[in-house]
Design a protein around this motif. Structure first.
Motif, PDB file in Angstrom:
ATOM      1  N   MET A  85       0.841  -1.190   0.000  1.00  0.00           N
ATOM      2  CA  MET A  85       0.000   0.000   0.000  1.00  0.00           C
ATOM      3  C   MET A  85       0.880   1.245   0.000  1.00  0.00           C
ATOM      4  O   MET A  85       1.817   1.329   0.784  1.00  0.00           O
ATOM      5  CB  MET A  85      -0.871  -0.026   1.251  1.00  0.00           C
ATOM      6  N   SER A  86       0.579   2.192  -0.838  1.00  0.00           N
ATOM      7  CA  SER A  86       1.373   3.413  -0.899  1.00  0.00           C
ATOM      8  C   SER A  86       0.994   4.348   0.248  1.00  0.00           C
ATOM      9  O   SER A  86      -0.019   4.153   0.911  1.00  0.00           O
ATOM     10  CB  SER A  86       1.134   4.126  -2.231  1.00  0.00           C
ATOM     11  N   ASN A  87       1.809   5.365   0.464  1.00  0.00           N
ATOM     12  CA  ASN A  87       1.491   6.356   1.497  1.00  0.00           C
ATOM     13  C   ASN A  87       0.164   7.045   1.220  1.00  0.00           C
ATOM     14  O   ASN A  87      -0.593   7.339   2.142  1.00  0.00           O
ATOM     15  CB  ASN A  87       2.608   7.397   1.608  1.00  0.00           C
ATOM     16  N   ALA A  88      -0.128   7.293  -0.049  1.00  0.00           N
ATOM     17  CA  ALA A  88      -1.394   7.932  -0.414  1.00  0.00           C
ATOM     18  C   ALA A  88      -2.564   7.016  -0.055  1.00  0.00           C
ATOM     19  O   ALA A  88      -3.587   7.466   0.475  1.00  0.00           O
ATOM     20  CB  ALA A  88      -1.415   8.270  -1.896  1.00  0.00           C
ATOM     21  N   ASP A  89      -2.409   5.711  -0.328  1.00  0.00           N
ATOM     22  CA  ASP A  89      -3.461   4.751   0.032  1.00  0.00           C
ATOM     23  C   ASP A  89      -3.652   4.712   1.546  1.00  0.00           C
ATOM     24  O   ASP A  89      -4.774   4.666   2.040  1.00  0.00           O
ATOM     25  CB  ASP A  89      -3.116   3.346  -0.468  1.00  0.00           C
ATOM     26  N   ASN A  90      -2.528   4.706   2.282  1.00  0.00           N
ATOM     27  CA  ASN A  90      -2.601   4.720   3.747  1.00  0.00           C
ATOM     28  C   ASN A  90      -3.343   5.948   4.239  1.00  0.00           C
ATOM     29  O   ASN A  90      -4.219   5.846   5.094  1.00  0.00           O
ATOM     30  CB  ASN A  90      -1.192   4.726   4.364  1.00  0.00           C
ATOM     31  N   ALA A  91      -2.985   7.111   3.709  1.00  0.00           N
ATOM     32  CA  ALA A  91      -3.609   8.362   4.131  1.00  0.00           C
ATOM     33  C   ALA A  91      -5.103   8.318   3.850  1.00  0.00           C
ATOM     34  O   ALA A  91      -5.918   8.722   4.688  1.00  0.00           O
ATOM     35  CB  ALA A  91      -2.954   9.549   3.424  1.00  0.00           C
ATOM     36  N   ASN A  92      -5.487   7.802   2.688  1.00  0.00           N
ATOM     37  CA  ASN A  92      -6.885   7.693   2.329  1.00  0.00           C
ATOM     38  C   ASN A  92      -7.615   6.733   3.280  1.00  0.00           C
ATOM     39  O   ASN A  92      -8.706   7.033   3.752  1.00  0.00           O
ATOM     40  CB  ASN A  92      -7.014   7.222   0.876  1.00  0.00           C
ATOM     41  N   PHE A  93      -6.995   5.596   3.586  1.00  0.00           N
ATOM     42  CA  PHE A  93      -7.596   4.625   4.509  1.00  0.00           C
ATOM     43  C   PHE A  93      -7.756   5.254   5.892  1.00  0.00           C
ATOM     44  O   PHE A  93      -8.817   5.149   6.508  1.00  0.00           O
ATOM     45  CB  PHE A  93      -6.734   3.360   4.586  1.00  0.00           C
ATOM     46  N   PHE A  94      -6.716   5.935   6.382  1.00  0.00           N
ATOM     47  CA  PHE A  94      -6.777   6.588   7.690  1.00  0.00           C
ATOM     48  C   PHE A  94      -7.931   7.592   7.714  1.00  0.00           C
ATOM     49  O   PHE A  94      -8.696   7.655   8.665  1.00  0.00           O
ATOM     50  CB  PHE A  94      -5.462   7.300   8.016  1.00  0.00           C
ATOM     51  N   GLU A  95      -8.077   8.377   6.649  1.00  0.00           N
ATOM     52  CA  GLU A  95      -9.147   9.389   6.592  1.00  0.00           C
ATOM     53  C   GLU A  95     -10.517   8.717   6.638  1.00  0.00           C
ATOM     54  O   GLU A  95     -11.433   9.206   7.287  1.00  0.00           O
ATOM     55  CB  GLU A  95      -8.973  10.239   5.328  1.00  0.00           C
ATOM     56  N   ARG A  96     -10.647   7.571   5.953  1.00  0.00           N
ATOM     57  CA  ARG A  96     -11.916   6.828   5.982  1.00  0.00           C
ATOM     58  C   ARG A  96     -12.193   6.307   7.392  1.00  0.00           C
ATOM     59  O   ARG A  96     -13.336   6.318   7.852  1.00  0.00           O
ATOM     60  CB  ARG A  96     -11.884   5.692   4.956  1.00  0.00           C
ATOM     61  N   VAL A  97     -11.148   5.864   8.090  1.00  0.00           N
ATOM     62  CA  VAL A  97     -11.291   5.415   9.480  1.00  0.00           C
ATOM     63  C   VAL A  97     -11.785   6.583  10.340  1.00  0.00           C
ATOM     64  O   VAL A  97     -12.739   6.440  11.106  1.00  0.00           O
ATOM     65  CB  VAL A  97      -9.947   4.872  10.035  1.00  0.00           C
ATOM     66  N   TYR A  98     -11.161   7.751  10.189  1.00  0.00           N
ATOM     67  CA  TYR A  98     -11.541   8.915  11.006  1.00  0.00           C
ATOM     68  C   TYR A  98     -12.992   9.327  10.742  1.00  0.00           C
ATOM     69  O   TYR A  98     -13.693   9.739  11.665  1.00  0.00           O
ATOM     70  CB  TYR A  98     -10.600  10.099  10.751  1.00  0.00           C
ATOM     71  N   THR A  99     -13.432   9.196   9.492  1.00  0.00           N
ATOM     72  CA  THR A  99     -14.819   9.533   9.159  1.00  0.00           C
ATOM     73  C   THR A  99     -15.780   8.653   9.961  1.00  0.00           C
ATOM     74  O   THR A  99     -16.799   9.129  10.460  1.00  0.00           O
ATOM     75  CB  THR A  99     -15.057   9.367   7.638  1.00  0.00           C
ATOM     76  N   VAL A 100     -15.447   7.368  10.094  1.00  0.00           N
ATOM     77  CA  VAL A 100     -16.288   6.446  10.869  1.00  0.00           C
ATOM     78  C   VAL A 100     -16.193   6.782  12.360  1.00  0.00           C
ATOM     79  O   VAL A 100     -17.216   6.905  13.052  1.00  0.00           O
ATOM     80  CB  VAL A 100     -15.874   4.969  10.632  1.00  0.00           C
ATOM     81  N   VAL A 101     -14.988   6.964  12.864  1.00  0.00           N
ATOM     82  CA  VAL A 101     -14.781   7.191  14.300  1.00  0.00           C
ATOM     83  C   VAL A 101     -15.484   8.464  14.761  1.00  0.00           C
ATOM     84  O   VAL A 101     -16.052   8.518  15.854  1.00  0.00           O
ATOM     85  CB  VAL A 101     -13.276   7.213  14.655  1.00  0.00           C
ATOM     86  N   ARG A 102     -15.490   9.488  13.905  1.00  0.00           N
ATOM     87  CA  ARG A 102     -16.166  10.747  14.267  1.00  0.00           C
ATOM     88  C   ARG A 102     -17.673  10.539  14.474  1.00  0.00           C
ATOM     89  O   ARG A 102     -18.326  11.363  15.098  1.00  0.00           O
ATOM     90  CB  ARG A 102     -15.948  11.789  13.176  1.00  0.00           C
ATOM     91  N   GLN A 103     -18.214   9.433  13.960  1.00  0.00           N
ATOM     92  CA  GLN A 103     -19.663   9.196  14.060  1.00  0.00           C
ATOM     93  C   GLN A 103     -20.061   8.295  15.232  1.00  0.00           C
ATOM     94  O   GLN A 103     -21.246   8.074  15.460  1.00  0.00           O
ATOM     95  CB  GLN A 103     -20.160   8.602  12.742  1.00  0.00           C
TER      96      GLN A 103
END
Length: 111
Positions: free
Chosen positions: A1-19
């Motif tokens: 997984m590239s750094n960009a993919d990691n960053a995108n995955f992390f952002e998707r995780v944060y979107t869920v956690v914020r809810q």
């Protein structure tokens, strides 16, 4: 997984956690499964570790599948994670949430 993919995955995780609602918790695995990456609970953990400067990400509401506060060492102060959860009305004994099933929030069913 590239750094960009990691960053995108992390952002998707944060979107869920914020809810995750106040007074509720979920697990690394439940978030990974919701994101279609069922085997990536460890990556969700890495995302939580990287989120500690983000005040809008309630990382203390993410625990392991048995309700254990496995991420507690990544919080400032020895019992900060436990204190944050107790402030929301949860009871924690021996680093484990009492009545975990009662407070469990499943993004598969809630979002």
């Amino acid at each position: 997984m590239s750094n960009a993919d990691n960053a995108n995955f992390f952002e998707r995780v944060y979107t869920v956690v914020r809810q995750i609602p106040y007074g509720r918790v979920t697990s690394y695995g439940a978030i990974a499964k919701y994101l279609g990456a069922a085997r990536s609970s460890r990556m969700v953990g890495w995302a939580m570790n990287a989120s500690h400067t983000m005040e809008d990400v309630p990382a203390h509401r993410v625990v392991n599948r048995k309700g254990l506060l496995t991420g507690k060492f990544h919080f400032d102060g020895t019992n900060l994670m436990q204190q944050l959860l107790e402030n929301e009305g949860l009871q924690v004994v021996d680093n484990q949430i009492v009545d975990f099933e009662k407070y469990f929030w499943d993004p598969q069913q809630e979002l």
